[in-house]
Design a protein around this motif. Sequence first.
Motif, mmCIF file in Angstrom:
data_model
loop_
_atom_site.group_PDB
_atom_site.id
_atom_site.type_symbol
_atom_site.label_atom_id
_atom_site.label_comp_id
_atom_site.label_asym_id
_atom_site.label_seq_id
_atom_site.Cartn_x
_atom_site.Cartn_y
_atom_site.Cartn_z
ATOM 1 N N ASP A 22 2.619 -9.637 12.300
ATOM 2 C CA ASP A 22 1.871 -9.049 13.440
ATOM 3 C C ASP A 22 0.911 -8.264 13.842
ATOM 4 N N PRO A 23 -0.284 -8.192 14.047
ATOM 5 C CA PRO A 23 -1.108 -7.091 13.761
ATOM 6 C C PRO A 23 -1.147 -6.337 14.521
ATOM 7 N N LEU A 24 0.069 -6.226 15.826
ATOM 8 C CA LEU A 24 0.868 -5.746 16.862
ATOM 9 C C LEU A 24 1.750 -4.932 16.310
ATOM 10 N N SER A 25 3.111 -4.864 15.035
ATOM 11 C CA SER A 25 3.475 -4.372 14.390
ATOM 12 C C SER A 25 3.402 -3.868 13.399
ATOM 13 N N LEU A 26 2.562 -2.720 13.161
ATOM 14 C CA LEU A 26 1.768 -2.248 11.574
ATOM 15 C C LEU A 26 2.619 -0.970 11.735
ATOM 16 N N PRO A 27 2.987 -0.359 11.448
ATOM 17 C CA PRO A 27 3.242 -0.737 10.008
ATOM 18 C C PRO A 27 4.509 -2.104 9.505
ATOM 19 N N VAL A 28 3.733 -3.097 8.513
ATOM 20 C CA VAL A 28 4.650 -4.007 8.059
ATOM 21 C C VAL A 28 4.754 -4.276 6.484
ATOM 22 N N ASP A 34 2.035 -13.218 -7.011
ATOM 23 C CA ASP A 34 0.685 -12.824 -7.644
ATOM 24 C C ASP A 34 0.901 -13.004 -8.972
ATOM 25 N N PRO A 35 0.296 -13.816 -9.321
ATOM 26 C CA PRO A 35 0.486 -13.937 -10.650
ATOM 27 C C PRO A 35 0.679 -13.072 -11.992
ATOM 28 N N ARG A 36 -0.182 -12.424 -11.610
ATOM 29 C CA ARG A 36 0.002 -11.495 -13.348
ATOM 30 C C ARG A 36 1.244 -10.768 -13.002
ATOM 31 N N ALA A 37 1.734 -9.984 -11.920
ATOM 32 C CA ALA A 37 3.141 -9.086 -11.511
ATOM 33 C C ALA A 37 4.033 -10.744 -12.007
ATOM 34 N N ASP A 38 5.213 -8.803 -13.376
ATOM 35 C CA ASP A 38 6.375 -9.874 -13.437
ATOM 36 C C ASP A 38 7.483 -10.122 -11.576
ATOM 37 N N GLY A 39 7.750 -11.487 -12.115
ATOM 38 C CA GLY A 39 8.659 -12.470 -11.772
ATOM 39 C C GLY A 39 7.479 -12.572 -10.007
ATOM 40 N N HIS A 40 6.284 -12.677 -10.380
ATOM 41 C CA HIS A 40 5.185 -13.234 -9.267
ATOM 42 C C HIS A 40 4.929 -12.987 -7.813
ATOM 43 N N THR A 41 5.658 -11.808 -7.783
ATOM 44 C CA THR A 41 5.342 -11.068 -6.848
ATOM 45 C C THR A 41 4.961 -9.872 -6.394
ATOM 46 N N ARG A 42 4.479 -9.588 -5.043
ATOM 47 C CA ARG A 42 4.165 -7.891 -5.718
ATOM 48 C C ARG A 42 4.904 -7.726 -3.995
ATOM 49 N N GLN A 43 4.965 -6.412 -3.812
ATOM 50 C CA GLN A 43 5.508 -6.201 -2.324
ATOM 51 C C GLN A 43 4.067 -4.914 -1.536
ATOM 52 N N ILE A 44 4.086 -5.511 -0.757
ATOM 53 C CA ILE A 44 2.541 -4.590 0.292
ATOM 54 C C ILE A 44 3.497 -3.982 1.371
ATOM 55 N N GLU A 45 2.836 -3.281 1.461
ATOM 56 C CA GLU A 45 2.531 -2.417 2.969
ATOM 57 C C GLU A 45 1.768 -1.611 3.929
ATOM 58 N N LEU A 46 1.680 -2.386 4.839
ATOM 59 C CA LEU A 46 0.156 -2.494 5.077
ATOM 60 C C LEU A 46 0.730 -1.973 6.618
ATOM 61 N N HIS A 47 -0.625 -0.498 6.856
ATOM 62 C CA HIS A 47 -0.715 0.523 7.439
ATOM 63 C C HIS A 47 -1.785 0.096 8.288
ATOM 64 N N ARG A 48 -2.062 0.958 9.679
ATOM 65 C CA ARG A 48 -3.716 0.572 9.927
ATOM 66 C C ARG A 48 -5.106 1.599 9.294
ATOM 67 N N GLU A 49 -4.474 2.538 8.838
ATOM 68 C CA GLU A 49 -5.329 3.638 8.279
ATOM 69 C C GLU A 49 -5.029 2.655 6.235
ATOM 70 N N ARG A 50 -4.467 2.344 5.445
ATOM 71 C CA ARG A 50 -4.316 2.361 4.298
ATOM 72 C C ARG A 50 -3.172 0.488 4.112
ATOM 73 N N VAL A 51 -3.102 0.506 3.003
ATOM 74 C CA VAL A 51 -2.721 -0.322 2.052
ATOM 75 C C VAL A 51 -2.001 -0.010 1.051
ATOM 76 N N VAL A 52 -0.954 -0.370 0.562
ATOM 77 C CA VAL A 52 -0.475 -0.104 -1.038
ATOM 78 C C VAL A 52 0.713 -0.956 -1.789
ATOM 79 N N LEU A 53 -0.250 -1.231 -2.520
ATOM 80 C CA LEU A 53 0.719 -2.867 -3.723
ATOM 81 C C LEU A 53 0.747 -1.606 -4.159
ATOM 82 N N ARG A 54 2.626 -2.623 -4.314
ATOM 83 C CA ARG A 54 3.425 -2.062 -5.388
ATOM 84 C C ARG A 54 3.645 -3.670 -6.167
ATOM 85 N N ARG A 55 3.786 -3.454 -7.868
ATOM 86 C CA ARG A 55 4.198 -4.288 -8.301
ATOM 87 C C ARG A 55 4.066 -4.218 -9.544
#
Length: 172
Positions: A22-28, A34-55
């Motif tokens: 939902d674009p109206l409920s940021l941050p999410v 993610d095929p190259r990451a361990d466990g094939h997953t990455r965690q994404i934090e999506l804010h209005r002004e920035r994105v944090v990718l953890r893997r």
Amino acid sequence: MRRQTATCGVAPAGSSRALRLDPLSLPVRFDAHDPRADGHTRQIELHRERVVLRRAIRGMQMAVNVRVSDFTGIALRGDDEAQTLVLVHRDPSLSIPLLVSADGDEILEAWATWSEIFALPQLDEGTREPAPRRRRCNAIRARRPKFLMRRRAGIARELSIHRDEREIIARN
């Protein structure tokens, strides 16, 4: 201390629905494939002004912080069966899926909303033409070679002649 979840894949465990943010409920915060990451997953934090990718790759944890303004736009990908809205980055490994749906009206409405919230253009990758080939322009092609730069241009300099002096130097 952060709360850890044991979810794997795009949707939470036990959920049968596709990815739908939902674009109206940021941050999410969500997990994505993610095929190259361990466990094939990455965690994404999506804010209005920035994105944090953890893997994690080979046991090494990393977090990549990217400004939303560094993304190219919101793209519509896929075919008639299932279409995906993607937050597109120049580096394909940093692109983020936002919505997966087969409903065309829902996709178009969400596309406009995401584009307005992030102030990014809407990109239609289905009709996109490849970029024209870049013209090669070599800035140093017309320069003189490096060994000629050490020489003086023009008339060869004259050697000084010493008369009535005794030299011990042998010349060929």
